[in-house]
Design a protein around this motif. Structure first.
Motif, short mmCIF file in Angstrom:
data_model
loop_
_atom_site.label_atom_id
_atom_site.label_comp_id
_atom_site.label_asym_id
_atom_site.label_seq_id
_atom_site.Cartn_x
_atom_site.Cartn_y
_atom_site.Cartn_z
N TYR A 24 -2.69 -7.45 2.55
CA TYR A 24 -2.88 -6.01 2.75
C TYR A 24 -2.46 -5.21 1.52
CZ TYR A 24 -4.58 -6.41 7.44
OH TYR A 24 -5.38 -6.67 8.52
N GLY A 25 -1.51 -5.72 0.76
CA GLY A 25 -1.14 -5.07 -0.50
C GLY A 25 -2.30 -5.09 -1.49
N LEU A 26 -3.00 -6.22 -1.58
CA LEU A 26 -4.17 -6.31 -2.46
C LEU A 26 -5.31 -5.41 -1.97
CD1 LEU A 26 -4.26 -10.12 -3.32
CD2 LEU A 26 -3.76 -8.21 -4.87
N ILE A 27 -5.49 -5.37 -0.67
CA ILE A 27 -6.52 -4.48 -0.11
C ILE A 27 -6.17 -3.03 -0.44
CG2 ILE A 27 -7.56 -3.59 2.01
CD1 ILE A 27 -7.20 -6.46 3.17
N ALA A 28 -4.90 -2.66 -0.28
CA ALA A 28 -4.46 -1.29 -0.60
C ALA A 28 -4.65 -1.00 -2.08
CB ALA A 28 -3.00 -1.09 -0.20
N LEU A 29 -4.32 -1.96 -2.93
CA LEU A 29 -4.47 -1.80 -4.38
C LEU A 29 -5.92 -1.52 -4.75
CD1 LEU A 29 -3.20 -2.19 -7.28
CD2 LEU A 29 -3.94 -4.55 -7.08
N ILE A 30 -6.81 -2.36 -4.28
CA ILE A 30 -8.23 -2.19 -4.59
C ILE A 30 -8.76 -0.90 -3.99
CG2 ILE A 30 -10.54 -3.15 -4.18
CD1 ILE A 30 -9.09 -5.96 -4.32
N ALA A 31 -8.41 -0.63 -2.74
CA ALA A 31 -8.92 0.56 -2.06
C ALA A 31 -8.46 1.85 -2.75
CB ALA A 31 -8.48 0.57 -0.60
N VAL A 32 -7.19 1.92 -3.13
CA VAL A 32 -6.69 3.16 -3.73
C VAL A 32 -7.30 3.37 -5.12
CG1 VAL A 32 -4.55 2.32 -4.82
CG2 VAL A 32 -4.67 4.65 -3.94
N ILE A 33 -7.52 2.30 -5.86
CA ILE A 33 -8.16 2.46 -7.17
C ILE A 33 -9.60 2.95 -7.00
CG2 ILE A 33 -9.05 1.18 -9.17
CD1 ILE A 33 -6.45 -0.49 -9.05
N VAL A 34 -10.33 2.32 -6.09
CA VAL A 34 -11.72 2.73 -5.86
C VAL A 34 -11.79 4.18 -5.39
CG1 VAL A 34 -13.74 2.33 -4.37
CG2 VAL A 34 -12.60 0.40 -5.46
N VAL A 35 -10.95 4.53 -4.43
CA VAL A 35 -10.98 5.89 -3.88
C VAL A 35 -10.62 6.92 -4.95
CG1 VAL A 35 -9.79 7.45 -2.28
CG2 VAL A 35 -10.59 5.23 -1.48
N ALA A 133 -4.66 8.97 -2.25
CA ALA A 133 -3.91 7.74 -2.52
C ALA A 133 -2.91 7.47 -1.39
CB ALA A 133 -3.18 7.83 -3.86
N ALA A 134 -2.18 8.49 -0.99
CA ALA A 134 -1.19 8.33 0.07
C ALA A 134 -1.85 7.94 1.39
CB ALA A 134 -0.39 9.62 0.26
N VAL A 135 -2.92 8.61 1.74
CA VAL A 135 -3.61 8.32 3.00
C VAL A 135 -4.19 6.91 2.97
CG1 VAL A 135 -5.63 8.95 4.40
CG2 VAL A 135 -4.08 10.73 3.56
N VAL A 138 -1.14 4.22 3.02
CA VAL A 138 -0.50 4.19 4.34
C VAL A 138 -1.47 3.62 5.38
CG1 VAL A 138 0.43 5.62 6.21
CG2 VAL A 138 1.16 6.01 3.86
N GLY A 139 -2.71 4.05 5.32
CA GLY A 139 -3.70 3.56 6.28
C GLY A 139 -3.90 2.07 6.22
N LEU A 141 -1.74 -0.33 4.67
CA LEU A 141 -0.52 -1.13 4.88
C LEU A 141 -0.03 -1.12 6.32
CD1 LEU A 141 1.51 -0.43 1.61
CD2 LEU A 141 0.20 -2.48 2.22
N THR A 142 -0.15 0.00 7.00
CA THR A 142 0.35 0.04 8.38
C THR A 142 -0.51 -0.80 9.32
OG1 THR A 142 -0.82 2.13 8.77
CG2 THR A 142 1.53 2.26 8.17
N ARG A 143 -1.68 -1.16 8.91
CA ARG A 143 -2.51 -2.08 9.69
C ARG A 143 -1.98 -3.51 9.63
NH1 ARG A 143 -5.98 1.40 11.13
NH2 ARG A 143 -7.59 2.46 10.04
N ALA A 144 -1.24 -3.83 8.60
CA ALA A 144 -0.71 -5.19 8.46
C ALA A 144 0.23 -5.54 9.61
CB ALA A 144 0.03 -5.33 7.12
N MET A 145 1.07 -4.60 10.00
CA MET A 145 2.01 -4.84 11.09
C MET A 145 1.25 -5.04 12.40
SD MET A 145 5.07 -5.20 12.20
CE MET A 145 6.09 -4.63 10.88
#
Length: 152
Positions: A24-35, A133-135, A138-139, A141-145
């Motif tokens: 999920y960290g990698l997904i967040a990394l890629i997603a935030v860069i793209v967004v 970036a924040a949205v 958070v969106g 990473l919180t899915r990982a739990m």
């Protein structure tokens, strides 16, 4: 009532596994860069910005700094989320609150000398990138739990 109970159960599992956190960290990394790059390109295509804020590899509205700063935010948030899931009874709520505070504090960078004399449209596009970036982080990473708890 059942959905509240389900969320409580998913958040009471004390931590996210390393594999899940990395995924999920990698997904967040890629997603935030793209967004953020997408927001930057849309902003640059629709609004005229002074050249000193756009040009060069180090301008606040250049792709390089946007990618690097987005990556640093995603990596830092992932590490923080991993720690929070280990020590908090309600990790998603705690992480979201901390992320909100950090988002507000991130606007202090608008006071740096690099942005002195910048027109309001520069601050507006930077603010939109901070919020997206924040949205996004958070969106994701919180899915990982929630995912971790479903598969137990």
């Amino acid at each position: 009532m059942a959905s509240t109970n389900a969320m409580t159960k998913s958040e009471t599992s004390r931590s996210v596994g390393r594999k899940q956190l990395v995924k999920y960290g990698l997904i967040a990394l890629i997603a935030v860069i793209v967004v953020n790059v997408l927001v930057l390109f849309i902003g640059l295509a629709t609004i005229e910005f002074p050249a000193e804020f756009v040009g060069g590899p180090f301008g606040p509205l250049a792709v390089g700094p946007v990618v690097v700063n987005s990556a640093v935010a995603a990596i830092g948030a992932t590490l923080a989320y991993g720690v929070i899931t280990r020590y908090s009874a309600r990790p998603n709520r705690t992480f979201t609150a901390i992320a909100g505070v950090i988002l507000v504090l991130s606007f202090a960078m608008f006071l740096t000398p690099d942005l002195s004399g910048a027109p309001p449209r520069v601050f507006a596009i930077l603010a939109v990138m901070h919020v997206t970036a924040a949205v996004t982080i958070v969106g994701v990473l919180t899915r990982a739990m929630n995912r971790e708890a479903r598969f137990r």
